[in-house]
Design a protein around this motif. Structure first.
Motif, PDB file in Angstrom:
ATOM      1  N   LEU A  73       7.643   3.949  -7.276  1.00  0.00           N
ATOM      2  CA  LEU A  73       7.326   4.338  -6.322  1.00  0.00           C
ATOM      3  C   LEU A  73       7.751   5.537  -5.908  1.00  0.00           C
ATOM      4  O   LEU A  73       8.652   6.944  -5.942  1.00  0.00           O
ATOM      5  CB  LEU A  73       6.437   3.311  -5.358  1.00  0.00           C
ATOM      6  N   TRP A  74       7.942   5.625  -4.518  1.00  0.00           N
ATOM      7  CA  TRP A  74       9.115   6.722  -3.461  1.00  0.00           C
ATOM      8  C   TRP A  74       9.164   5.536  -2.190  1.00  0.00           C
ATOM      9  O   TRP A  74       8.830   4.595  -1.840  1.00  0.00           O
ATOM     10  CB  TRP A  74       7.832   8.064  -3.278  1.00  0.00           C
ATOM     11  N   PRO A  75      10.419   6.153  -1.539  1.00  0.00           N
ATOM     12  CA  PRO A  75      11.417   5.287  -0.443  1.00  0.00           C
ATOM     13  C   PRO A  75       9.729   5.606   0.431  1.00  0.00           C
ATOM     14  O   PRO A  75       8.986   6.769   0.632  1.00  0.00           O
ATOM     15  CB  PRO A  75      12.120   6.149  -0.066  1.00  0.00           C
ATOM     16  N   GLY A  76      10.063   4.242   0.939  1.00  0.00           N
ATOM     17  CA  GLY A  76       8.938   4.257   2.096  1.00  0.00           C
ATOM     18  C   GLY A  76       7.465   3.649   1.926  1.00  0.00           C
ATOM     19  O   GLY A  76       7.033   3.981   2.294  1.00  0.00           O
ATOM     20  N   ALA A  77       7.203   3.504   0.016  1.00  0.00           N
ATOM     21  CA  ALA A  77       5.982   3.798  -0.049  1.00  0.00           C
ATOM     22  C   ALA A  77       4.895   2.401   0.637  1.00  0.00           C
ATOM     23  O   ALA A  77       4.041   2.393   0.945  1.00  0.00           O
ATOM     24  CB  ALA A  77       5.954   3.793  -1.125  1.00  0.00           C
ATOM     25  N   VAL A  78       5.529   1.577   0.575  1.00  0.00           N
ATOM     26  CA  VAL A  78       5.376   0.410   1.094  1.00  0.00           C
ATOM     27  C   VAL A  78       5.017  -0.260   2.511  1.00  0.00           C
ATOM     28  O   VAL A  78       3.987  -0.054   3.132  1.00  0.00           O
ATOM     29  CB  VAL A  78       6.065  -1.129   0.908  1.00  0.00           C
ATOM     30  N   ALA A  79       6.157   0.018   3.215  1.00  0.00           N
ATOM     31  CA  ALA A  79       5.614   0.434   4.748  1.00  0.00           C
ATOM     32  C   ALA A  79       4.552   2.057   5.150  1.00  0.00           C
ATOM     33  O   ALA A  79       3.755   1.252   6.146  1.00  0.00           O
ATOM     34  CB  ALA A  79       7.507   0.917   5.460  1.00  0.00           C
ATOM     35  N   ALA A  80       4.806   3.079   4.449  1.00  0.00           N
ATOM     36  CA  ALA A  80       3.198   3.791   4.739  1.00  0.00           C
ATOM     37  C   ALA A  80       2.409   2.810   4.143  1.00  0.00           C
ATOM     38  O   ALA A  80       0.898   3.263   4.912  1.00  0.00           O
ATOM     39  CB  ALA A  80       3.913   5.296   3.557  1.00  0.00           C
TER      40      ALA A  80
END
Length: 110
Positions: free
Chosen positions: A11-18
């Motif tokens: 994914l990309w850093p912070g994807a789950v939080a976003a």
């Protein structure tokens, strides 16, 4: 740690939080029932966000999957509590292989 590794690899850093934030933003809308989701961009569509969370859950190891699953289950429960069938003009085909709980609920009505 497992979520961070998954984000770095797929994914990309912070994807789950976003994605969690987008789902929460949608569920925080006022009213007894949820409105049709805004589907004008992939970064502000709660169906896409929930699909991405489903994809993450399918790829995480057991411990991280359980932890994230608890959070997602609370979001799903709130969604189910306020769910009403949507307008038939909405595009419900998932952009990813995973089809999240919310999208499946929408598709049950068609």
């Amino acid at each position: 740690m497992a979520i961070r590794r998954l984000e770095e690899e797929l994914l990309w850093p912070g994807a789950v939080a976003a994605d969690l934030a987008e789902c929460r933003r949608y569920l925080e809308k006022p009213g007894r029932f949820l409105p049709d989701p805004e589907m004008n961009c992939s970064h502000c569509d709660p169906l896409v966000a929930r699909d991405c969370l489903e994809a993450a859950l399918l790829r995480l190891p057991r411990g991280a999957r359980t932890d994230l699953g608890r959070i997602v289950a609370k979001l799903d429960a709130e969604f189910d509590r306020r769910f009403v069938p949507l307008s038939p003009h909405l595009v419900l085909t998932p952009p990813f292989g995973a089809c999240g709980h919310w999208r499946r609920r929408f598709m049950e009505n068609y």
